[in-house]
Design a protein around this motif. Sequence first.
Motif, short mmCIF file in Angstrom:
data_model
loop_
_atom_site.label_atom_id
_atom_site.label_comp_id
_atom_site.label_asym_id
_atom_site.label_seq_id
_atom_site.Cartn_x
_atom_site.Cartn_y
_atom_site.Cartn_z
N TRP A 551 0.85 -1.20 0.00
CA TRP A 551 0.00 0.00 0.00
C TRP A 551 0.88 1.25 0.00
O TRP A 551 0.66 2.19 -0.77
CB TRP A 551 -0.91 -0.06 1.23
N ASN A 552 1.91 1.27 0.84
CA ASN A 552 2.82 2.42 0.90
C ASN A 552 3.61 2.57 -0.40
O ASN A 552 3.87 3.69 -0.85
CB ASN A 552 3.79 2.26 2.08
N ALA A 553 4.00 1.44 -0.99
CA ALA A 553 4.77 1.49 -2.25
C ALA A 553 3.95 2.14 -3.36
O ALA A 553 4.47 2.96 -4.12
CB ALA A 553 5.18 0.08 -2.66
N ILE A 554 2.66 1.79 -3.43
CA ILE A 554 1.78 2.38 -4.45
C ILE A 554 1.62 3.88 -4.20
O ILE A 554 1.75 4.70 -5.12
CB ILE A 554 0.39 1.69 -4.42
N GLN A 555 1.36 4.27 -2.94
CA GLN A 555 1.16 5.70 -2.64
C GLN A 555 2.42 6.50 -2.95
O GLN A 555 2.34 7.60 -3.51
CB GLN A 555 0.77 5.88 -1.17
N GLU A 556 3.58 5.94 -2.60
CA GLU A 556 4.83 6.65 -2.86
C GLU A 556 5.09 6.77 -4.35
O GLU A 556 5.56 7.81 -4.84
CB GLU A 556 5.99 5.92 -2.17
N ALA A 557 4.78 5.70 -5.10
CA ALA A 557 4.96 5.74 -6.56
C ALA A 557 4.07 6.82 -7.19
O ALA A 557 4.50 7.53 -8.10
CB ALA A 557 4.64 4.37 -7.16
N ILE A 558 2.83 6.94 -6.70
CA ILE A 558 1.90 7.95 -7.21
C ILE A 558 2.46 9.35 -6.96
O ILE A 558 2.46 10.22 -7.84
CB ILE A 558 0.51 7.79 -6.55
N GLN A 559 2.93 9.58 -5.72
CA GLN A 559 3.40 10.92 -5.36
C GLN A 559 4.73 11.25 -6.02
O GLN A 559 4.97 12.40 -6.42
CB GLN A 559 3.50 11.02 -3.83
N LYS A 560 5.61 10.25 -6.17
CA LYS A 560 6.89 10.50 -6.84
C LYS A 560 6.69 10.89 -8.29
O LYS A 560 7.50 11.61 -8.87
CB LYS A 560 7.78 9.25 -6.75
N ALA A 561 5.62 10.38 -8.89
CA ALA A 561 5.33 10.72 -10.29
C ALA A 561 4.86 12.17 -10.43
O ALA A 561 4.87 12.71 -11.54
CB ALA A 561 4.26 9.78 -10.84
N GLY A 562 4.44 12.80 -9.31
CA GLY A 562 4.00 14.20 -9.36
C GLY A 562 2.55 14.41 -8.99
O GLY A 562 2.09 15.55 -8.86
N PHE A 563 1.77 13.31 -8.83
CA PHE A 563 0.36 13.43 -8.47
C PHE A 563 0.21 13.86 -7.02
O PHE A 563 1.08 13.61 -6.18
CB PHE A 563 -0.36 12.09 -8.66
N VAL A 564 -0.92 14.49 -6.73
CA VAL A 564 -1.26 14.83 -5.35
C VAL A 564 -2.51 14.04 -4.97
O VAL A 564 -3.54 14.12 -5.65
CB VAL A 564 -1.53 16.34 -5.20
N ILE A 565 -2.42 13.26 -3.90
CA ILE A 565 -3.56 12.45 -3.45
C ILE A 565 -4.54 13.32 -2.69
O ILE A 565 -4.17 14.08 -1.80
CB ILE A 565 -3.06 11.28 -2.56
N ALA A 566 -5.82 13.22 -3.05
CA ALA A 566 -6.85 14.07 -2.45
C ALA A 566 -7.87 13.30 -1.63
O ALA A 566 -8.55 13.88 -0.80
CB ALA A 566 -7.56 14.87 -3.54
N ASN A 567 -8.02 12.00 -1.86
CA ASN A 567 -9.04 11.25 -1.12
C ASN A 567 -8.80 9.75 -1.26
O ASN A 567 -8.27 9.28 -2.27
CB ASN A 567 -10.44 11.59 -1.64
N VAL A 568 -9.21 9.00 -0.23
CA VAL A 568 -9.22 7.55 -0.28
C VAL A 568 -10.59 7.08 0.20
O VAL A 568 -11.04 7.46 1.28
CB VAL A 568 -8.12 6.91 0.61
N SER A 569 -11.28 6.29 -0.63
CA SER A 569 -12.59 5.75 -0.23
C SER A 569 -12.64 4.27 -0.58
O SER A 569 -11.65 3.69 -1.01
CB SER A 569 -13.72 6.53 -0.93
N ALA A 570 -13.79 3.64 -0.40
CA ALA A 570 -13.90 2.18 -0.56
C ALA A 570 -14.71 1.81 -1.79
O ALA A 570 -15.64 2.51 -2.17
CB ALA A 570 -14.53 1.56 0.68
N LEU A 571 -14.34 0.69 -2.40
CA LEU A 571 -15.11 0.11 -3.49
C LEU A 571 -15.39 -1.34 -3.13
O LEU A 571 -14.46 -2.14 -2.96
CB LEU A 571 -14.35 0.17 -4.82
N ASP A 572 -16.65 -1.68 -2.97
CA ASP A 572 -17.05 -3.04 -2.60
C ASP A 572 -17.59 -3.74 -3.83
O ASP A 572 -18.63 -3.35 -4.37
CB ASP A 572 -18.11 -2.99 -1.50
N LYS A 573 -16.89 -4.79 -4.30
CA LYS A 573 -17.32 -5.54 -5.48
C LYS A 573 -18.25 -6.69 -5.12
O LYS A 573 -18.47 -7.60 -5.92
CB LYS A 573 -16.09 -6.04 -6.25
N LYS A 574 -18.78 -6.68 -3.91
CA LYS A 574 -19.75 -7.67 -3.40
C LYS A 574 -19.15 -9.06 -3.24
O LYS A 574 -19.03 -9.56 -2.14
CB LYS A 574 -21.00 -7.73 -4.30
#
Length: 717
Positions: A551-574
Amino acid sequence: NELRKKLPELKKIEGFPIGDDEDIIALSDPPYYTACPNPWINDFIEEWEREKKEKYGRDENEEYHREPFTADVSEGKNDPIYNAHSYHTKVPYKAIMRYLLHYTEPGDIVFDGFSGSGMTGVAGAFSGNPEIIKELGYDIHGENILINGITVSKVGKRNVILNDLSPAATFISRNYNYFSSSNVYREGLNILDEVQRKFSWMYETNHIVDGEEQKDIEGNIIKGVIRYVVWSDVYVCPNCTQELVYWDVAVNLEEGKLTDSFTCPHCSSTLSKKNLEKAWETVWDKPTETMAYRAKQVPVLINYAVGTQRFNKKPDKHDLELIKRIEEIEVTDWFPKDKIPEGYNTSQPIKSHGLTYVHNFYTKRNLIILSAIYSHCKTHELKFLFTGMLTRSSKQARFLAKNYFHGGGGWVGTSLSGTLFVPSLNIEVIPTFTFKNRLEKMISSNNNNNVLLSTQATQVMNNIPDNSIDYIFTDPPFGGNLMYSELNFNLESWLKVKTNYKKEAIVNQFQGKELEDYQVLMKLCFQEYYRVLKPGRWMTVEFSNSQASVWNAIQEAIQKAGFVIANVSALDKKQGSFKAVTTTTAVKQDLVISAYKPKQENIEKMRREQNTEESAWTFVRQHLEQLPVFIGHKGEAQIIAERTPRILFDRMVAYHVQNGLPVPISSAEFQAKVAQRFPMRDGMVFLESQVAEYDKKRTLVKEFVQMSLFVTDETSA
């Protein structure tokens, strides 16, 4: 012919699949779908932008503002389109539609670089279908889509570019988005007639009732049509070394269940499956002209039909003689003879049952029938129906004792998702039966001319120009959760084009990829996402992994690319995957990260302001502008974590560090000055232009949910 000319140059692009040129061309459907990097993407983008301007009156200078989509999404998988073809991970297209309707308008260009089975393309097409939109709970007035009387979007298709490293994935995507049902049913029935005429004798059995062969009025033995045969592993008793058939000792027919412990019929020892060894035998593998060492399996139950009635029987001497006769037949139609590579998933059937080649996954009878059917499948649509039944026709198909004895969901299961597991009790489902079932339940024609497909590594999308994509929805690999290239090997062997896994973003010891390698590969993917996305636009990342490190690796990869994270929510595929249902540590819901690409003017302004604290406040202003103003549910208001001073400081520091800018202000100074510069409400920071809206909505709720001190769910986490 145009694709053939371009292949020499395309082969230089990372992720070019493994296969002969003619097989790649045969699998492709250019210009919309290529089983290699698609050289026409730029042409389509230019055409779509021109159409956007002419048809919708919109251009690149239009004003765009969206808050992150903050609602938790729940969509089930029980949908005929969703179920038309299996794939290891699949987000319901109706769930993706909610994101498309929030972030995009008709004519916008959406990109999904890990497209899997192509559900983002289906969602883009159905964004122009008013009936489907209404099913999601939206109201429609003219072209406008409304929630609670407020317009959120407009009805209209979104243009979608789908990419995946796997040829199996893009082939499935192609058919989900371009399946033409015209003539398929008639052609399929013709194939069935031909195969049944030639091979129906292979799945005939004598009709037996109470031990007696049944005869017609002319004295001929009545023949039944075999639907499936249950095969059982054979084990060796550790005490007396005699062989015992797992079905005979473990299946309690009277109580209708599998028993955990049982008695050896030879020495009366009490046994359990975990302390038994399989019985092995040496066999001649005729297709490869080699000797093979295989786990011994025997047929134990035949389910067959006489007319509309169905019966069960134990295989008799005629059935065993038939199987022996079939074993001696040479398969005349083509089938894949690829050797199964060593890997995390692929090693499992090698170790458990000695299945070393693709054709070993099928009984001889099913291999003959499958190869005969495939020889007649000349169109993409027929191959789509064919590949959709491969797992069900293989030794991975599980005998489900609970369902067999007590009903509820069918007598046969497909493989355990995310594995190449071969069960101790597997079912030989006759392919003609499954093929007919697929024909009758096939999806209707979509013919989406708004979807483009490419097969290459997402780390190098040179065929997409800078700043050309309006929105990204992506469901990337989750560390070591699934080994896609291994799981797709069998299907891709039939398609004759395989994944080039050099750039596959997974954690896999057989490929020499650790978590750090995975993070580097994901960072390169997100850098490409950042490059192609228009400034000020959004990316939605769906993610599921129980390990904090991934989870941390993904978030760090996103931010290192230049993106800014604004929200985290849930997706339930049932319906969860096998691992999500059975593993106590597994994340039961997928998490959805909303991130944006900062506007160019803000990036330039921060660079001009570096070494002054103004660069911090410029970041805070642009970040607050992108955040939701109010989140409430059922009369309760919620703290928006991203608006708290502590999180704002974290985001500001992360952005400055990732972009090589000096951090201009300390935490203590930031905490003190943020309240002086911006309005505060309930411990959250707002822009002046946002306060009135928050105050108005805040007065309408009865309760306010404070942030939890302890981690109890996804929100507090």
